[in-house]
Enzyme design. Structure first.
Site, PDB file in Angstrom:
ATOM      1  CE  LYS A 114       3.726  30.815  -2.806  1.00  0.00           C
ATOM      2  NZ  LYS A 114       3.475  30.043  -1.588  1.00  0.00           N
ATOM      3  CE  LYS A 197      15.405  31.418  -0.337  1.00  0.00           C
ATOM      4  NZ  LYS A 197      14.397  32.252   0.279  1.00  0.00           N
ATOM      5  CE  LYS A 200      10.641  23.842   0.747  1.00  0.00           C
ATOM      6  NZ  LYS A 200      10.023  23.484   2.024  1.00  0.00           N
TER       7      LYS A 200
END
Ligand code: TRP
Length: 333
Positions: A114, A197, A200
């Site tokens: 991240k 997958k 979101k």
């Protein structure tokens, strides 16, 4: 006989959970509450590691809690609460930060991924200390098992290491938790990109079935999902990733097996099959969405449930934190 304790958390970072969240995690939470002493927490403080709009955070926190209840997390069978309602999370979080090594924390792959994406200047320190707050979430409740996806395994390992380190330095204080990695049985993929997958953070929401989306919109997404070559409805993730994903979704919600579905759709085309998947999904989600909206409309009632959950959670959290402080040598009040 005491039931094993489980704890898990979910971030309130979106307007809706998606089908992958439900089949991959929340469904197991619901099952575990039957024979576990379950603590489930909407981790609103963890959501602050990225910049958030206050009105949106409030809305998303409440919609997350409401969806959990609508999906079957039962406040009478488990302890459902908001992380920010229990100040002990932050307090134990600090202790965990003092226990963790800088290098150890720097090795967390989720942080590395991240922070690499946004660059160090735009990465909050809170993103770095995130796993220590997560360790506090778990250790405060003396959880035996932590149901999470594979991506969280490293954080649970860190939690175990921190708990073990504390116990050996300061005396037995924390239960060592085990990662209870959710079975990949119902791994749901994106409808437009069926080899990745359902997530979101997908490039477009066209392939993501959201619980709070309208039935019409979800039906449309399924009917326009990526079409594989050929025309037979057959489970084959190599040749037919799109159809295989839809078969997995159908099975998970209808309870039918893959061979049963293959037989049922033999000689029929993808169109008929997609229509059937759309109907199953829409009818499954319809009452869940309505119940969520109902709970949101009666905000007082929803807040009362969360207050009662926090009152139960606080009893456990206070005891653990007070033992921790005592064992550390912090002077009693
Ligand atoms: N980090 C977890 C995730 O992103 C969320 C989380 C926070 C959590 N605290 C937790 C999960 C405690 C399990 C236990 O999915």
């Amino acid at each position: 006989m005491t039931r094993p304790r489980v704890l898990s958390g979910i971030q309130p970072t979106h307007d809706s959970f998606h089908l992958g969240n439900y089949l991959g995690a929340i469904k197991q939470w619901v099952e575990l509450q039957a024979d576990h002493d379950a603590f489930y927490c909407v981790v609103d403080l963890h959501a602050l590691t990225i910049e958030t709009d206050p009105a949106l955070l409030r809305k998303r926190t409440l919609v997350s809690a409401a969806q959990l209840i609508a999906l079957g997390v039962d406040p009478n069978k488990c302890t459902l609460f908001l992380q920010s309602h229990i100040s002990q999370h932050n307090q134990l979080g600090w202790i965990m930060e003092c226990l963790a090594g800088f290098g150890e924390a720097s090795r967390m792959t989720q942080f590395k991924d991240k922070s690499q994406k946004s660059g160090t200047d735009r990465t909050a320190v809170g993103l770095f200390t995130y796993p220590m707050l997560q360790a506090a979430d778990i250790l405060l409740y003396q959880a035996d098992r932590v149901p999470v996806g594979e991506d969280q395994r490293q954080h649970i390992e860190l939690t175990r290491d921190l708990a073990g380190r504390f116990n050996s330095r300061y005396g037995q204080t924390f239960q060592l938790p085990q990662a209870y990695i959710l079975k990949s049985g119902a791994k749901i993929n994106d409808l437009q990109d069926p080899t990745s997958k359902m997530s979101k953070s997908a490039a477009t929401m066209q392939g993501v079935i959201e619980i709070m989306d309208t039935p019409e919109s979800n039906a449309k997404k399924i009917k326009s999902s990526m079409t594989d070559t050929g025309r037979e409805v057959r489970f084959d993730t190599e040749e037919k990733p799109g159809i295989s994903n839809l078969l997995t979704i159908h099975c998970a919600l209808s309870g039918k097996t893959i061979p049963e579905l293959e037989a049922e759709f033999e000689g029929k085309g993808y169109g008929d099959f997609k229509a059937s998947v759309a109907e199953i999904v829409v009818e499954y989600l319809r009452p869940i969405r309505l119940r969520t909206l109902e709970l949101l409309e009666d905000e007082k009632y929803l807040l009362k449930i969360l207050r009662e959950g926090a009152d139960k959670a606080r009893i456990v959290a206070e005891k653990t934190l007070s033992d921790t402080y005592k064992n550390l040598g912090l002077v009693e009040r």
